[in-house]
Write an enzyme that holds these catalytic residues in place. Structure first.
Site, PDB file in Angstrom:
ATOM      1  N   THR A 280      42.258  51.780  53.183  1.00  0.00           N
ATOM      2  CA  THR A 280      40.872  51.337  53.338  1.00  0.00           C
ATOM      3  C   THR A 280      39.947  52.262  52.549  1.00  0.00           C
ATOM      4  O   THR A 280      40.075  53.481  52.609  1.00  0.00           O
ATOM      5  CB  THR A 280      40.443  51.333  54.822  1.00  0.00           C
ATOM      6  OG1 THR A 280      41.242  50.383  55.532  1.00  0.00           O
ATOM      7  CG2 THR A 280      38.976  50.929  54.969  1.00  0.00           C
ATOM      8  N   PHE A 282      36.300  53.687  52.138  1.00  0.00           N
ATOM      9  CA  PHE A 282      35.086  53.929  52.910  1.00  0.00           C
ATOM     10  C   PHE A 282      33.985  54.427  51.973  1.00  0.00           C
ATOM     11  O   PHE A 282      34.253  55.232  51.074  1.00  0.00           O
ATOM     12  CB  PHE A 282      35.328  54.986  53.987  1.00  0.00           C
ATOM     13  CG  PHE A 282      36.203  54.521  55.119  1.00  0.00           C
ATOM     14  CD1 PHE A 282      35.650  54.035  56.290  1.00  0.00           C
ATOM     15  CD2 PHE A 282      37.583  54.569  55.006  1.00  0.00           C
ATOM     16  CE1 PHE A 282      36.452  53.613  57.335  1.00  0.00           C
ATOM     17  CE2 PHE A 282      38.392  54.141  56.043  1.00  0.00           C
ATOM     18  CZ  PHE A 282      37.837  53.657  57.214  1.00  0.00           C
TER      19      PHE A 282
END
Length: 387
Positions: A280, A282
């Site tokens: 992921t 960010f």
């Protein structure tokens, strides 16, 4: 006339077209110098529409009229790009409203994330800012953005994209809603496990909690266990906390092993994710328009007319200035059905001349335009895909 003769005639026409094109560009340069003196804008939409309509009428068939329209649309776009470059050379294109800073003040920064302790956003915050940062959580991503605006947080850490589940669309919308800016990014390896109470076994589980993306990222495992009822929560770590609080042996959570340790849960099953390389991205967001000197990635958003080649013409400003596009995302515009706002990431620094030229061109031609941030990226090189 044989093929070689036909090709020779085409070559002669092409040579003539190039000469005419260069003559046209020279005249465009004179037009640009006139506009610089008079303060006129480069783009004159009304004149371009009238010009294209007149040129189309010179063609003798529908096919050729369409082709002529496409050809001259691009010629005019190239002319504008030349004029933007001349404006930059003459110093008319000034610096962008972003302050260059030597570095981000990470030590003891107030950092907000959505969820609870043990969430991947929590991991991302500590990874980017270090253990000395003052990290706290809020309930929603919207609350995190509000905390920056209110000054209760210096930075917010928000998920924007997952390598297997795709973009986090709500966060894109929040970047437009709030006057906050991306100043950094970090990548976190996602490694979901199935967590249950210490006394539970996999055969006991009937209900599974997780964030919608957590459920999506483990869809193959869940497909193999169709007897499990799935419930979405706002955060993976919150799912683990819920299992701990409910103390129901039939309940489990899909979350990180760190969350399991924090909430006293047992790992019931590992390797439940669809992809082992799941990561992921960010973003780190602040209220100041600032960027560090070594920033190498720019994010922006824009809206354009809902017409043929409009998006292509916008993105061509990057191409003509030698800028490499990294990502293109679209989001619906509220209240305008089937119209979209575009988000673009590309390589560059706001201090670069080519970047200034490209952004000036997009600014002049877009219906809405905003620079979302300039920041440093290592493109996820800190992620070990084999772990």
């Amino acid at each position: 006339m044989d093929l070689s003769e036909l090709r020779k005639e085409i070559d002669d026409i092409d040579r003539d077209l190039v000469q005419k094109f260069e003559k046209r560009m020279a005249l465009c340069q004179e037009v640009a110098e006139y506009k610089i003196k008079t303060g006129m804008q480069v783009l004159d939409r009304k004149r371009e529409v009238e010009k294209l309509e007149a040129i189309q009428q010179m063609a003798d068939s529908d096919f050729n009229r369409y082709g002529v329209h496409e050809l001259f649309t691009q010629i005019m776009a190239i002319s504008r790009k030349l004029q933007y470059q001349l404006l930059a050379d003459k110093g008319v294109i000034t610096g962008l409203p972003f302050e260059m800073v030597p570095n981000l003040q990470k030590s003891r920064a107030n950092v907000v994330f959505q969820g609870v302790e043990g969430a991947y956003s929590h991991v991302a915050a500590l990874q980017f800012f270090g253990e000395k940062a003052k990290v706290f959580h809020v309930k929603t991503w919207d609350d995190a953005m509000k905390a920056i605006c209110a000054g209760t947080a210096d930075f917010a850490v928000l998920p924007i994209e997952n390598s297997s589940a795709g973009s986090v669309s709500d966060v894109y919308d929040l970047l437009v809603k709030y006057d906050n800016y991306i100043v950094g990014e970090t990548f976190v390896k996602v490694d979901h496990v199935l967590l249950g109470l210490p006394e539970a076994e996999l055969s006991d589980i009937q209900t599974v909690y997780s964030h919608p993306q957590g459920l999506m990222q483990c869809s193959r495992f869940l497909e193999e266990h169709r007897e499990l009822t799935k419930y979405s929560t706002s955060n993976t770590a919150l799912s683990a906390k819920r299992v701990q609080e409910e103390k129901d042996i039939t309940h489990a959570a899909i979350a990180s092993e760190m969350a399991g340790s924090l909430y006293g849960l047992k790992v019931l099953d590992r390797n439940i994710m669809n992809s082992r390389g799941n990561t992921t991205r960010f973003i780190v967001v602040a209220s100041r328009k600032m960027y560090v000197a070594d920033s190498n990635k720019i994010s922006l958003c824009f809206e354009t007319n809902h017409e043929n080649a409009a998006l292509y013409n916008m993105l061509s400003h990057l191409t003509y200035n030698g800028l490499n596009m990294l990502k293109l995302e679209s989001r619906p515009i509220l209240g305008r059905p089937w119209e979209f706002r575009f988000f673009v990431d590309f390589e560059g620094n706001l201090g670069d001349a080519g970047v200034k030229n490209a952004l000036r061109g997009i600014l002049e031609e877009a219906n809405y335009f905003r620079i979302l941030g300039n920041y440093y990226t290592d493109k996820g090189k800190n992620i070990d895909e084999n772990k």
